[in-house]
Enzyme design. Structure first.
Site, mmCIF file in Angstrom:
data_model
loop_
_atom_site.group_PDB
_atom_site.id
_atom_site.type_symbol
_atom_site.label_atom_id
_atom_site.label_comp_id
_atom_site.label_asym_id
_atom_site.label_seq_id
_atom_site.Cartn_x
_atom_site.Cartn_y
_atom_site.Cartn_z
ATOM 1 N N GLU A 46 0.825 -1.206 0.000
ATOM 2 C CA GLU A 46 0.000 0.000 0.000
ATOM 3 C C GLU A 46 0.859 1.256 0.000
ATOM 4 O O GLU A 46 1.999 1.243 0.487
ATOM 5 C CB GLU A 46 -0.925 0.068 1.225
ATOM 6 C CG GLU A 46 -2.274 -0.613 1.049
ATOM 7 C CD GLU A 46 -2.261 -2.023 1.578
ATOM 8 O OE1 GLU A 46 -3.261 -2.743 1.367
ATOM 9 O OE2 GLU A 46 -1.259 -2.417 2.200
ATOM 10 N N THR A 47 0.266 2.307 -0.544
ATOM 11 C CA THR A 47 0.808 3.651 -0.437
ATOM 12 C C THR A 47 -0.278 4.533 0.157
ATOM 13 O O THR A 47 -1.442 4.460 -0.252
ATOM 14 C CB THR A 47 1.256 4.189 -1.802
ATOM 15 O OG1 THR A 47 2.364 3.403 -2.278
ATOM 16 C CG2 THR A 47 1.690 5.638 -1.726
#
Length: 279
Positions: A46-47
Site C-alpha cells: 500500500e501507499t
C-alpha cells in the site's frame, strides 16, 4: 507535477524487516488515477496519500498496486511517523474511507492508531470450505479453541487459527482461487494465526487482492484480531497482546495490540516505522 514519495517500513526498526509502504505527505490535487499509478509504480502493498485539511486534520487514502483499499494499518503507522518527523510528534486525526482514526506519535516516533469501532461476524461454512481448500488446510489442523470467524476494524478479515506453529509455517496456497473468493466477499487479507500463549500470537496474511502473496505486517488485521478475541472472551487479563508477523518470509514485524473494555472505543495498535533509504 509528481509529488515527493517517501518510503517507510512499518512495525520494525530495520528497513529490511516490517511492511513497506509508500507515503505522500501532500496529495492535494492528485486524481484517483494519479494515486493509483503512483501506488503501482512504488510497488509496495500500500501507499498512503495524505491531504491536509483546513481544520488541521488529515484526509487519507490508501492504494495497493491494483486497487484502493478502505483502510491500511501499516501504511497509517508509516505515514504518521513520516508526518511526525516532518512536523513533530503529537496527536493526529485521520479521516479514512473506513472512518475517523486518531493516531498518537510519541517522542520516540512510535505510533499508536485507534481503529474505527470493530465488528465480528460468523464465517459461512461454505466459504470456509472454499478457503481451506485454497489454503490446502484441513479442519482438523485448526485450533478448536479459536473457531474461524470474520472480524472488522476498518477492513474485513477472516481469522483462521492453526493448531500448530508448523501448520502456520507451511503456507502454499492457490493464489487465483483465494483471490476470487476474497474479491467476492470483500475481504482484505486472510488473517492466519497461531496462539503461542495468551499474550503472544504469530500471524501470516495472504493478500492476493493487493497483488501480494503475503503481507509482512497487517495493522488492520491485528486490530480485527483483537476484536475477535474480545468477542470470544479469549483475551488475557491485561487485554493486550503481541503479534509477530513476517518471520516466515524474512521480514520480521512486531505489532502491539490493546483492546479497551468497551471495544466500541476502537482497538489500539502500536508500532514503529523507519525510512527506507533511496537506492
Amino acid at each position: 507535477m509528481t509529488p515527493a514519495i517517501l518510503r517507510y517500513s512499518a512495525f520494525t526498526t530495520d528497513p529490511a524487516g516490517g511492511n513497506h509502504a509508500g507515503v505522500v505527505l501532500d496529495a492535494r490535487g492528485l486524481s484517483d488515477d494519479a494515486m493509483q499509478r503512483i501506488a503501482a509504480d512504488v510497488g509496495y502493498s500500500e501507499t498512503a496519500f495524505l491531504s491536509p485539511r483546513a481544520d488541521g486534520d488529515l484526509d487519507v487514502r490508501y492504494f495497493s498496486p491494483l486497487a484502493e483499499v478502505s483502510f491500511c494499518g501499516h501504511a497509517t503507522i508509516a505515514a504518521m511517523v513520516a508526518q511526525a518527523r516532518a512536523q513533530g510528534p503529537g496527536d493526529f486525526v485521520l479521516h479514512t474511507q473506513a472512518g475517523r482514526v486518531p493516531v498518537t506519535v510519541d517522542a520516540g516516533f512510535a505510533a499508536t492508531l485507534t481503529s474505527v469501532p470493530p465488528h465480528t461476524a460468523p464465517l459461512d461454512a461454505a466459504d470456509l470450505d472454499v478457503l481451506l481448500a485454497a489454503l490446502a488446510w484441513r479442519r482438523d489442523e485448526l485450533d478448536p479453541a479459536l473457531p474461524p470467524g470474520l472480524a472488522y476494524a476498518g477492513a474485513w478479515h477472516p481469522i483462521i487459527a492453526a493448531a500448530s506453529r508448523a501448520r502456520l509455517a507451511d503456507l502454499h496456497y492457490d493464489f487465483d482461487a483465494l483471490a476470487a473468493l476474497m474479491a467476492a466477499r470483500g475481504w482484505t487479507t486472510i488473517n492466519l494465526v497461531w496462539r503461542e500463549d495468551e499474550h503472544t500470537v504469530h500471524a501470516r496474511n495472504p493478500f492476493p487482492p493487493g497483488g501480494v502473496v503475503e503481507d509482512p505486517a497487517t495493522g488492520a488485521a491485528a486490530a480485527a484480531l483483537g476484536a475477535y478475541l474480545a468477542d470470544r472472551n479469549q483475551l488475557p487479563a491485561s487485554r493486550a497482546l503481541t503479534v509477530h508477523q513476517g518471520h516466515d518470509i524474512g521480514r520480521p514485524s512486531l505489532l502491539e495490540v490493546e483492546v479497551p473494555t468497551d471495544v466500541r472505543d476502537g482497538i489500539r495498535v502500536n508500532g514503529t516505522a523507519v525510512e527506507i533509504a533511496a537506492d
